[in-house]
Enzyme design. Structure first.
Site, PDB file in Angstrom:
ATOM      1  N   GLU A 302       0.745  -1.223   0.137  1.00 31.29           N
ATOM      2  CA  GLU A 302      -0.850  -0.156   0.072  1.00 31.29           C
ATOM      3  C   GLU A 302       1.075   1.347   0.173  1.00 31.29           C
ATOM      4  O   GLU A 302       0.741   1.917  -0.854  1.00 31.29           O
ATOM      5  CB  GLU A 302      -0.615   0.007   1.280  1.00 31.29           C
ATOM      6  CG  GLU A 302      -2.308   0.930   1.332  1.00 31.29           C
ATOM      7  CD  GLU A 302      -2.941   0.720   0.692  1.00 31.29           C
ATOM      8  OE1 GLU A 302      -3.532  -0.575   0.292  1.00 31.29           O
ATOM      9  OE2 GLU A 302      -4.388   1.723   0.823  1.00 31.29           O
ATOM     10  N   ASP A 306       1.277   4.008  -3.261  1.00 29.50           N
ATOM     11  CA  ASP A 306       0.255   5.582  -2.733  1.00 29.50           C
ATOM     12  C   ASP A 306       1.364   6.035  -2.947  1.00 29.50           C
ATOM     13  O   ASP A 306       1.360   6.846  -3.986  1.00 29.50           O
ATOM     14  CB  ASP A 306       0.134   5.442  -1.049  1.00 29.50           C
ATOM     15  CG  ASP A 306      -0.904   4.920  -0.837  1.00 29.50           C
ATOM     16  OD1 ASP A 306      -1.974   4.118  -1.534  1.00 29.50           O
ATOM     17  OD2 ASP A 306      -1.811   5.183  -0.034  1.00 29.50           O
ATOM     18  N   SER A 513      -9.965 -11.096  -3.813  1.00 31.06           N
ATOM     19  CA  SER A 513     -10.586 -12.496  -4.823  1.00 31.06           C
ATOM     20  C   SER A 513     -12.119 -11.430  -5.083  1.00 31.06           C
ATOM     21  O   SER A 513     -12.055 -11.054  -6.278  1.00 31.06           O
ATOM     22  CB  SER A 513     -11.599 -13.732  -4.951  1.00 31.06           C
ATOM     23  OG  SER A 513     -11.838 -12.817  -3.474  1.00 31.06           O
ATOM     24  N   ILE A 561     -18.266  10.212 -15.380  1.00 29.23           N
ATOM     25  CA  ILE A 561     -18.775   8.871 -15.262  1.00 29.23           C
ATOM     26  C   ILE A 561     -20.423   8.499 -15.146  1.00 29.23           C
ATOM     27  O   ILE A 561     -21.353   8.411 -14.692  1.00 29.23           O
ATOM     28  CB  ILE A 561     -18.295   8.477 -14.743  1.00 29.23           C
ATOM     29  CG1 ILE A 561     -16.509   7.949 -14.555  1.00 29.23           C
ATOM     30  CG2 ILE A 561     -17.522   6.681 -14.746  1.00 29.23           C
ATOM     31  CD1 ILE A 561     -16.000   8.702 -15.666  1.00 29.23           C
ATOM     32  N   GLY A 579     -24.536  13.814 -14.696  1.00 30.64           N
ATOM     33  CA  GLY A 579     -24.316  14.680 -13.536  1.00 30.64           C
ATOM     34  C   GLY A 579     -24.039  13.569 -12.452  1.00 30.64           C
ATOM     35  O   GLY A 579     -23.268  12.596 -12.361  1.00 30.64           O
ATOM     36  N   ASP A 581     -23.406  11.236  -8.749  1.00 28.33           N
ATOM     37  CA  ASP A 581     -24.219  10.494  -8.673  1.00 28.33           C
ATOM     38  C   ASP A 581     -23.241   8.820  -7.433  1.00 28.33           C
ATOM     39  O   ASP A 581     -21.417   9.685  -7.733  1.00 28.33           O
ATOM     40  CB  ASP A 581     -24.505   9.264  -9.525  1.00 28.33           C
ATOM     41  CG  ASP A 581     -22.824   9.067 -10.173  1.00 28.33           C
ATOM     42  OD1 ASP A 581     -22.381   8.514  -9.567  1.00 28.33           O
ATOM     43  OD2 ASP A 581     -23.164   9.396 -11.655  1.00 28.33           O
TER      44      ASP A 581
END
Ligand code: NAG
Ligand code: NAG
Ligand code: NAG
Length: 599
Positions: A302, A306, A513, A561, A579, A581
């Site tokens: 991680e 980053d 998974s 998107i 718009g 969401d």
């Protein structure tokens, strides 16, 4: 006689009013917070040793917090004359300082318990008092019993309580006491980013990285970016490829790191040689907070992800990795003193005590909102407001379980099915980033967290965007979410298939998974850091708290998107559309458009 008695009584009454401490009873307890059941993922291990000591943090009510929020909105609203006039550490401290009565009462309470208040440490504003207490002392102060709990998945142990109380007089003066009923630890919350064995990887992206050198030659990313994400994919997709940072002596991006998760310097150089050759030789710095480590023999998946992607987007902007301790973790079989071992208060109090702080922060902690006590969540959210007022943009992941994982039952004792919002994603003072996948077109990734807070009301900056969405939604999912709550995510960015160098090898990093998102927040933070660079290079203030801007004049700077959903809780979740969401927010960033909107 009559005369002297009434004078005496008057005198006593006056004395009691001006010295409310003298006559106070410290044992008329009122419950401050109580759980109906042990938070999910944790189990009772046994009693807490009564002589065990820990650092107790007492958060006092911030006397002028409303004024801080007003100031925050004014300096963050591009239409306001105060826009960009961020507050100094001292100005913030004045607004979050507790009322003197609160300080006096709490000190009297501590003294009544035989605690030496002079040995306590105070936050700069005096709104947090930290002092070492034993379990036995804490139990008497809070009318409770501490126990040892174990987190099944991470094998982390903590000392916490199922409920705690305060003398009734303290309720209006104390915001929160920790550690008590908030169970989350850095380990229990650690995102589950894993190396995806068998997923496609590439050794370098020289085949199209060279095209980026020729402005305008690469309008859309190649189809390889559908499965394999590199900095070149992101720089093309989000239009940052032709921008060269100029304000690198002022601008910084901060990455908050996990307990026992270290970003590796050698891996960053390998990453540059494969995916960002002009970054060679650039490096990040590590700041250790509260005993945080920096073991270069143990690169964290991680942490590397980053740092490699914030660097990959922002180089040569200085990147600062904050390695926050919290160690040693509680060991139920030893008696080593430990601190609160939780992810927010130590880090936030450290950052807020600095006079100069990075203009962009990113981190990926997060938990189901219902597992975070309301008093604790409010305290932490208010600390993020302070960072925003100081001029920092705070980016958080929207979570990786769509609208909720598993059966989504409430923990209020009623066990009803309800979408499970994520905290701090649900805090209105942070900017929450959802996940996308694929290019041409980019679509929502199915695990992108999104929803509506049950703790924080919808802030006015998102009124129009969210009510437009709710009108279109009609009765879908009615009753499963709180229509008046703060809605998220605010924005989105790519979330899977990131090529990361770990231990010298390229790996494709993704989730379990079920797939969990990788670092949309780090990618988005990289774009914001470049926008801050632009503002600073023009002699302007950094963007600071982003939400008032992105829901108003900044809204057209995003790629909307419009496809994909975020199933969970046995439903299809919400669906992305035109718009805003609650799957991808306003969309993914277009650096060039945003640059012209904020110029
Ligand atoms: C804040 O910073 C000052 C100066 O670096 C330091 O002396 C003090 O202990 C810090 N306070 C806290 C609460 O961390
Ligand atoms: C507090 O927790 C204890 C132990 O779990 C329990 O016996 C008690 O009933 C709880 N009190 C409240 C007010 O919930
Ligand atoms: C819904 O959100 C509001 C804040 O907007 C909160 O006050 C209320 O308690 C929430 N309702 C439920 C059922 O959680």
């Amino acid at each position: 006689m009559f005369w002297s008695t009434s004078v005496l009584l008057l005198g006593l009454a006056h004395f009691a009013v001006s010295n409310p401490l003298v006559s106070k009873r410290w044992d008329d307890f009122e419950v401050k917070h109580a759980w109906a059941e042990v938070p999910r993922g944790w189990e009772l291990h046994g009693p807490a040793p009564s002589d065990y000591t820990f650092d107790m943090r007492i958060g006092l009510k911030q006397d002028k917090f409303d004024e801080l929020v007003t100031a925050l909105y004014e300096v963050s609203d591009p239409a306001h004359e105060r826009y960009g006039q961020h507050l100094s550490k001292e100005q913030v401290a004045t607004l979050v300082a507790p009322h003197p009565d609160s300080v006096n009462l709490v000190e009297a309470w501590l003294l009544a318990h035989g605690l030496d208040t002079t040995s306590s440490s105070r936050s700069p504003a005096g709104d947090f008092i930290t002092l070492r207490v034993s379990v036995a002392q804490a139990e008497k102060m809070l009318g409770t019993k501490y126990q040892t709990f174990r987190h099944g998945k991470s094998d982390d142990y903590v000392i916490r309580t199922m409920n705690y109380s305060l003398p009734s007089i303290l309720h209006e003066h104390v915001a929160v006491v920790a550690p008590t009923t908030y169970f989350g630890t850095m380990k229990s919350m650690k995102a589950t980013s894993f190396i995806q064995e068998g997923a496609p990887t590439i050794e370098n992206d020289a085949d199209f990285a060279h095209l980026l050198k020729d402005p305008g030659s690469l309008a859309t990313p190649p189809s390889s970016c559908n499965t394999v994400i590199t900095p070149s994919c992101l720089r093309t997709l989000y239009n940052t490829a032709n921008y060269t940072p100029k304000a690198t002596s002022q601008n910084k991006i901060g990455i908050a790191g996990y307990l026992e998760e270290f970003a590796n310097h050698a891996d960053l150089q390998t990453f540059f040689s494969r995916f960002r050759t002009d970054g060679a030789g650039q490096d990040f710095t590590t700041v250790r907070v509260n005993g945080g480590g920096d073991d270069q023999t143990d690169p964290g998946v991680e942490a590397n992800l980053d740092i490699q992607y914030t660097e990959g987007l922002t180089v040569p902007t200085p990147n600062v990795y904050f390695s926050t301790g919290g160690s040693p973790p509680f060991n139920p079989d030893s008696n080593t003193p430990t601190n609160t071992n939780e992810p927010y208060l130590d880090w936030l109090n450290f950052i807020l005590n600095q006079t100069s702080i990075p203009q962009t922060f990113t981190t990926s902690y997060g938990d189901d909102e219902q597992t975070v006590p309301l008093d604790y969540a409010t305290t932490v959210c208010n600390l993020f407001a302070q960072l925003g007022a100081r001029g920092s943009s705070i980016l958080f992941s929207s979570g990786d379980d769509g609208v909720g994982a598993g059966d989504c039952l409430t923990n209020d004792g009623k066990r009803t099915k309800h979408f499970q919002p994520n905290f701090p994603a649900s805090c209105p003072f942070v900017t929450t980033v959802g996940g996308t996948i694929r290019v041409n077109p980019e679509v929502a990734v199915s695990f992108s967290g999104g929803g509506f807070s049950n703790y924080f009301a919808r802030p006015s900056f998102q009124n129009t965007a969210v009510s437009t969405f709710l009108t279109k939604l009609g009765t879908t999912n009615a009753g499963l979410f709180n229509t008046t709550g703060r809605a998220y995510p605010d924005v989105a960015a790519q979330g899977q298939g990131f090529q990361v160098v770990i231990g010298g090898r390229v790996a494709s990093v993704g989730g379990t998974s079920a797939s969990s998102p990788v670092c949309p927040y780090a990618t988005f933070a990289g774009v914001i850091a470049l926008l801050n660079d632009f503002r600073l290079s023009e002699g302007k203030a950094p963007l600071g708290f982003l939400n008032p801007l992105i829901y108003s004049t900044g809204a057209t700077g995003f790629n909307d998107i419009t496809s994909g959903d975020n199933p969970g809780c046995g439903t299809n979740g919400f669906t992305a559309g035109t718009g805003w969401d609650p799957v991808t927010g306003l969309g993914t960033p277009d650096f060039l458009k945003l640059q012209s909107l904020i110029g």
